[in-house]
Design an enzyme around this catalytic site. Sequence first.
Site, PDB file in Angstrom:
ATOM      1  N   ASP A 210       0.815  -1.215   0.000  1.00  0.00           N
ATOM      2  CA  ASP A 210       0.000   0.000   0.000  1.00  0.00           C
ATOM      3  C   ASP A 210       0.850   1.268   0.000  1.00  0.00           C
ATOM      4  O   ASP A 210       0.314   2.362  -0.111  1.00  0.00           O
ATOM      5  CB  ASP A 210      -0.931  -0.012   1.223  1.00  0.00           C
ATOM      6  CG  ASP A 210      -2.060   0.996   1.123  1.00  0.00           C
ATOM      7  OD1 ASP A 210      -2.576   1.201   0.018  1.00  0.00           O
ATOM      8  OD2 ASP A 210      -2.425   1.596   2.149  1.00  0.00           O
ATOM      9  N   SER A 234      -7.280   5.464   0.058  1.00  0.00           N
ATOM     10  CA  SER A 234      -7.528   4.137  -0.500  1.00  0.00           C
ATOM     11  C   SER A 234      -9.000   3.773  -0.334  1.00  0.00           C
ATOM     12  O   SER A 234      -9.568   3.953   0.747  1.00  0.00           O
ATOM     13  CB  SER A 234      -6.664   3.085   0.211  1.00  0.00           C
ATOM     14  OG  SER A 234      -5.291   3.382   0.060  1.00  0.00           O
ATOM     15  N   GLN A 284      -5.582  -1.694  -6.809  1.00  0.00           N
ATOM     16  CA  GLN A 284      -6.192  -0.760  -5.865  1.00  0.00           C
ATOM     17  C   GLN A 284      -6.908   0.350  -6.621  1.00  0.00           C
ATOM     18  O   GLN A 284      -6.454   0.800  -7.674  1.00  0.00           O
ATOM     19  CB  GLN A 284      -5.123  -0.134  -4.961  1.00  0.00           C
ATOM     20  CG  GLN A 284      -5.686   0.777  -3.872  1.00  0.00           C
ATOM     21  CD  GLN A 284      -4.602   1.304  -2.950  1.00  0.00           C
ATOM     22  OE1 GLN A 284      -3.896   2.239  -3.277  1.00  0.00           O
ATOM     23  NE2 GLN A 284      -4.456   0.673  -1.790  1.00  0.00           N
TER      24      GLN A 284
END
Length: 298
Positions: A210, A234, A284
């Site tokens: 991430d 996110s 993502q």
Amino acid sequence: MTASPSSHSALDKLLETLTLERLEDNLFRGPKATEGWQRVYGGLVLGQAVVAAASTVDESRPIHSLHGYFLLAGDPEREIVYDVERIRDGGSFTTRRVRAIQHGRAIFSMSASFHKPEAGFEHQSKMPDVPPPEALPSSQELLRAGNGDLPESMRSYLSRDRPIDVRIVDASRYASREPRPATQSIWLKTNGPLNGNGYIHPAVLAYASDFTLLDTALVAHGKLLFDSDIQLASLDHAMWFHRPFRADDWLLYVQDSPSASGARAYCRGAIFNRQGQLVASAVQEGLMRPRETAFLPK
């Protein structure tokens, strides 16, 4: 490269944060976040959720996929409780659902699948030809070589003690605001050896995955992660673990962002080991807004 004592300390803190307290058969509590962010870093929630789910599965079945949604910003001053639901225990596959809870509300939801190892057909994409990590500068070396060209926010980020050693394949984007194709690659590994349960490696990789994935979309716009005129958050994160790997050995994280529209950016990553094997993939989508209209989901 031998990790410094401070690097080992940062890694020790990460491993402590990924060590969950078992409250009940399917209920776990994670320590408070220690990164110093205004909200809990999404990768930490991912890593803790992987540990929680894996703690209810026999170690002979490694995790092969996860799909998570970030629902609310996490409070770094509060511990996170993980409620694991045992969806299915089949002959080859095991499925779990995890809810991360703070202040009585779900801040994150994840489904994860585990698979008994078995033989089958194999193919994969080829790893790009990039310099090896030893030929690239460490964060401290990048700081010294920057000579003031790096933005202060980036210098502050690079100067922190971190559990993950990151080597940026092309750091020129940090000294220039020219828009360019939305791609970037980094080498990464933990700043020290990892011991213990096998699921610590996917948990740590989920944590590290991430770091820069959503940041890849900013390359197309000449923006940086810590610019004050943008808002990033996110929204979801998915990973597939294709082959066994170690997070304490160098992994190449090749990232691109094929699309951004409607205040959302879509990013994807391929993760290779030093032998060129594709060991994991990540996808993502994130919120990406100009600061004047930005707000977090509520």
